[in-house]
Scaffold this motif. Structure first.
Motif, PDB file in Angstrom:
ATOM      1  N   ALA A  73      31.141  96.903  12.178  1.00 60.69           N
ATOM      2  CA  ALA A  73      31.828  98.152  12.499  1.00 60.69           C
ATOM      3  C   ALA A  73      33.331  98.012  12.296  1.00 60.69           C
ATOM      4  O   ALA A  73      33.985  98.904  11.742  1.00 60.69           O
ATOM      5  CB  ALA A  73      31.522  98.566  13.937  1.00 60.69           C
ATOM      6  N   GLY A  74      33.900  96.874  12.727  1.00 62.38           N
ATOM      7  CA  GLY A  74      35.326  96.663  12.563  1.00 62.38           C
ATOM      8  C   GLY A  74      35.747  96.665  11.110  1.00 62.38           C
ATOM      9  O   GLY A  74      36.763  97.264  10.740  1.00 62.38           O
ATOM     10  N   GLY A  75      34.970  95.991  10.273  1.00 62.18           N
ATOM     11  CA  GLY A  75      35.290  95.942   8.850  1.00 62.18           C
ATOM     12  C   GLY A  75      35.234  97.306   8.195  1.00 62.18           C
ATOM     13  O   GLY A  75      36.087  97.658   7.371  1.00 62.18           O
ATOM     14  N   ALA A  76      34.221  98.094   8.553  1.00 60.79           N
ATOM     15  CA  ALA A  76      34.096  99.433   7.985  1.00 60.79           C
ATOM     16  C   ALA A  76      35.256 100.317   8.423  1.00 60.79           C
ATOM     17  O   ALA A  76      35.850 101.045   7.618  1.00 60.79           O
ATOM     18  CB  ALA A  76      32.772 100.050   8.406  1.00 60.79           C
ATOM     19  N   LEU A  77      35.613 100.242   9.704  1.00 63.66           N
ATOM     20  CA  LEU A  77      36.695 101.073  10.224  1.00 63.66           C
ATOM     21  C   LEU A  77      38.027 100.750   9.558  1.00 63.66           C
ATOM     22  O   LEU A  77      38.783 101.651   9.167  1.00 63.66           O
ATOM     23  CB  LEU A  77      36.808 100.887  11.736  1.00 63.66           C
ATOM     24  CG  LEU A  77      35.717 101.550  12.584  1.00 63.66           C
ATOM     25  CD1 LEU A  77      35.746 101.004  14.003  1.00 63.66           C
ATOM     26  CD2 LEU A  77      35.893 103.063  12.597  1.00 63.66           C
ATOM     27  N   THR A  78      38.327  99.465   9.422  1.00 58.06           N
ATOM     28  CA  THR A  78      39.636  99.114   8.861  1.00 58.06           C
ATOM     29  C   THR A  78      39.704  99.413   7.365  1.00 58.06           C
ATOM     30  O   THR A  78      40.740  99.853   6.853  1.00 58.06           O
ATOM     31  CB  THR A  78      39.978  97.639   9.151  1.00 58.06           C
ATOM     32  OG1 THR A  78      41.322  97.385   8.768  1.00 58.06           O
ATOM     33  CG2 THR A  78      39.079  96.668   8.422  1.00 58.06           C
ATOM     34  N   THR A  79      38.594  99.233   6.646  1.00 61.08           N
ATOM     35  CA  THR A  79      38.593  99.552   5.221  1.00 61.08           C
ATOM     36  C   THR A  79      38.753 101.048   4.995  1.00 61.08           C
ATOM     37  O   THR A  79      39.556 101.492   4.154  1.00 61.08           O
ATOM     38  CB  THR A  79      37.300  99.055   4.561  1.00 61.08           C
ATOM     39  OG1 THR A  79      37.214  97.636   4.709  1.00 61.08           O
ATOM     40  CG2 THR A  79      37.275  99.410   3.078  1.00 61.08           C
ATOM     41  N   ILE A  80      37.996 101.846   5.735  1.00 61.12           N
ATOM     42  CA  ILE A  80      38.116 103.296   5.590  1.00 61.12           C
ATOM     43  C   ILE A  80      39.524 103.748   5.964  1.00 61.12           C
ATOM     44  O   ILE A  80      40.117 104.606   5.302  1.00 61.12           O
ATOM     45  CB  ILE A  80      37.054 104.020   6.439  1.00 61.12           C
ATOM     46  CG1 ILE A  80      35.652 103.752   5.875  1.00 61.12           C
ATOM     47  CG2 ILE A  80      37.323 105.527   6.470  1.00 61.12           C
ATOM     48  CD1 ILE A  80      34.521 104.305   6.729  1.00 61.12           C
ATOM     49  N   ALA A  81      40.076 103.162   7.027  1.00 68.68           N
ATOM     50  CA  ALA A  81      41.426 103.539   7.435  1.00 68.68           C
ATOM     51  C   ALA A  81      42.440 103.262   6.326  1.00 68.68           C
ATOM     52  O   ALA A  81      43.325 104.089   6.053  1.00 68.68           O
ATOM     53  CB  ALA A  81      41.820 102.800   8.706  1.00 68.68           C
ATOM     54  N   MET A  82      42.345 102.095   5.690  1.00 69.83           N
ATOM     55  CA  MET A  82      43.253 101.807   4.581  1.00 69.83           C
ATOM     56  C   MET A  82      43.093 102.850   3.476  1.00 69.83           C
ATOM     57  O   MET A  82      44.084 103.308   2.888  1.00 69.83           O
ATOM     58  CB  MET A  82      42.985 100.407   4.022  1.00 69.83           C
ATOM     59  CG  MET A  82      43.423  99.262   4.917  1.00 69.83           C
ATOM     60  SD  MET A  82      45.235  99.070   5.056  1.00 69.83           S
ATOM     61  CE  MET A  82      45.657  98.509   3.392  1.00 69.83           C
ATOM     62  N   LEU A  83      41.862 103.244   3.192  1.00 71.27           N
ATOM     63  CA  LEU A  83      41.597 104.221   2.139  1.00 71.27           C
ATOM     64  C   LEU A  83      42.048 105.628   2.532  1.00 71.27           C
ATOM     65  O   LEU A  83      42.354 106.447   1.666  1.00 71.27           O
ATOM     66  CB  LEU A  83      40.104 104.226   1.794  1.00 71.27           C
ATOM     67  CG  LEU A  83      39.593 102.978   1.068  1.00 71.27           C
ATOM     68  CD1 LEU A  83      38.071 102.922   1.106  1.00 71.27           C
ATOM     69  CD2 LEU A  83      40.078 102.964  -0.379  1.00 71.27           C
ATOM     70  N   LYS A  84      42.113 105.901   3.828  1.00 77.01           N
ATOM     71  CA  LYS A  84      42.556 107.211   4.302  1.00 77.01           C
ATOM     72  C   LYS A  84      44.063 107.409   4.102  1.00 77.01           C
ATOM     73  O   LYS A  84      44.558 108.534   4.176  1.00 77.01           O
ATOM     74  CB  LYS A  84      42.217 107.375   5.785  1.00 77.01           C
ATOM     75  CG  LYS A  84      40.750 107.614   6.081  1.00 77.01           C
ATOM     76  CD  LYS A  84      40.331 109.032   5.773  1.00 77.01           C
ATOM     77  CE  LYS A  84      38.906 109.316   6.192  1.00 77.01           C
ATOM     78  NZ  LYS A  84      38.486 110.706   5.904  1.00 77.01           N
ATOM     79  N   GLU A  85      44.790 106.301   3.917  1.00 78.76           N
ATOM     80  CA  GLU A  85      46.232 106.333   3.674  1.00 78.76           C
ATOM     81  C   GLU A  85      46.982 107.131   4.758  1.00 78.76           C
ATOM     82  O   GLU A  85      47.002 106.741   5.911  1.00 78.76           O
ATOM     83  CB  GLU A  85      46.512 106.861   2.261  1.00 78.76           C
ATOM     84  CG  GLU A  85      45.795 106.027   1.190  1.00 78.76           C
ATOM     85  CD  GLU A  85      46.665 105.605   0.066  1.00 78.76           C
ATOM     86  OE1 GLU A  85      47.587 104.797   0.292  1.00 78.76           O
ATOM     87  OE2 GLU A  85      46.422 106.077  -1.061  1.00 78.76           O
ATOM     88  N   GLU A  86      47.587 108.259   4.414  1.00 78.87           N
ATOM     89  CA  GLU A  86      48.381 109.012   5.400  1.00 78.87           C
ATOM     90  C   GLU A  86      47.552 109.463   6.600  1.00 78.87           C
ATOM     91  O   GLU A  86      48.072 109.664   7.693  1.00 78.87           O
ATOM     92  CB  GLU A  86      49.037 110.240   4.756  1.00 78.87           C
ATOM     93  CG  GLU A  86      50.176 109.917   3.802  1.00 78.87           C
ATOM     94  CD  GLU A  86      49.689 109.641   2.387  1.00 78.87           C
ATOM     95  OE1 GLU A  86      48.442 109.590   2.188  1.00 78.87           O
ATOM     96  OE2 GLU A  86      50.534 109.473   1.485  1.00 78.87           O
TER      97      GLU A  86
END
Length: 319
Positions: free
Chosen positions: A262-275
């Motif tokens: 879950a942590g890995g998915a959250l941080t990767t998506i967050a990076m991709l969400k940018e702003e």
């Protein structure tokens, strides 16, 4: 309390288990079982191994459907969930962008290279009915690299617990799972260093924070692992599948979660969400530490303890 360290290599990098409160022979047997589980997952799902499930699915692209077992089915369903939750930003078919981005070459891809790679991306075009999966076009691929190590870390922690280990820190190349089985004794949390994404030349391993982790996962995504610099601008390996271009808003984001996957998915998506990263993390109820492109650090939990006034993050446990 005695801590026993078991080190090994898997999934392309150094890995370790820190076990405490466990006798030598018991700890060694448990560690061997957990290492075997990590190796099993790598052999089954690595795109680099020709006999893996992922490689078999990719070889059949544009030709036939491949029947999958329950474990693979669950991972594909998880990938589908992440794709939907991220509005298409987390896409396990986007690994083909590596054909355009060669970070060892030091040059940007051509528009033609990007267009060719992007034409092979699209989880929505994958045919998956829960039992069989088919990549509809030759050249398409899936890749579990976005959560494979994290999944292996969680499975290793599960095996350790089943083997009777009471307290452990699983570290698979920076993807972490802390195990703490409730008991009568008081065990301190693990202290995890969060590395600086822009460390000074004199301190290449400088940290900006550390996290207290007793149970659950900790993962970090950042622009410092693989990148090139062209005309003074950094281009990292975290690539937006909708544009083909690297993210650029955050230097790194760390997330504490119930488990490493879950942590890995959250941080990767967050990076991709940018702003939109911080708002999205807040909407998910995630505990995070983020470093903006300007080096400013933000966090919403005291579980991240800042140790430097500027930039942060990459998980490197030093209990």
């Amino acid at each position: 309390m005695q801590t026993l360290l078991f080190e090994f290599r898997a999934m392309g990098g150094p890995c370790s288990f820190h076990l405490r409160g466990t006798t030598g022979s018991h700890a060694e047997l448990a560690a061997r079982k957990a290492i075997a589980e990590v190796q099993r997952i790598e052999a089954k799902f690595s795109r680099y191994l020709k006999d893996s499930v992922v490689s078999r699915i990719n070889r059949a692209a544009g030709q036939s459907a491949v029947e999958v077992d329950d474990e693979t089915r669950q991972l594909l369903m998880f990938a589908d969930q992440l794709w939907r939750q991220s509005d298409g930003l987390f896409d396990i078919t986007s690994g083909v962008l590596r054909r355009a981005w060669d970070f060892s070459a030091g040059a940007l891809p051509s528009p033609q290279q990007l267009a060719e790679a992007r034409s092979r991306i699209g989880w929505e075009r994958v045919q998956f009915d829960g039992e069989r999966v088919r990549l509809v076009e030759t050249g398409m691929e899936i890749d579990f690299g976005g959560f494979g190590k994290e999944y292996a870390a969680d499975r290793a922690a599960f095996v350790l617990r089943e083997a009777g280990v009471q307290s452990a820190l699983v570290n698979l190349g920076g993807d972490l799972h802390a195990l703490d089985v409730p008991s009568g004794e008081q065990r301190p949390p693990w202290s995890i260093d969060i590395q600086h994404p822009r460390p000074p030349a004199t301190q290449p391993l400088a940290r900006i924070a550390h996290a207290s982790l007793k149970q659950g996962g900790l993962a970090t995504s950042g622009d410092y692992e693989r990148f090139i610099e062209v005309d003074g601008r950094r281009y990292c390996h975290i690539l937006n599948p909708l544009t083909g271009w690297p993210v650029s808003v955050h230097q790194s984001i760390s997330v504490l979660a119930p488990n490493a996957t879950a942590g890995g998915a959250l941080t990767t998506i967050a990076m991709l969400k940018e702003e939109g990263a911080i708002d999205w993390l807040q909407s998910q109820g995630a505990s995070y530490l983020a470093v903006g492109r300007d080096g400013q650090v933000s966090t919403n939990t005291p579980r991240f303890h800042l140790t430097a006034p500027q930039p942060s993050t990459a998980t490197s446990p030093l209990p």
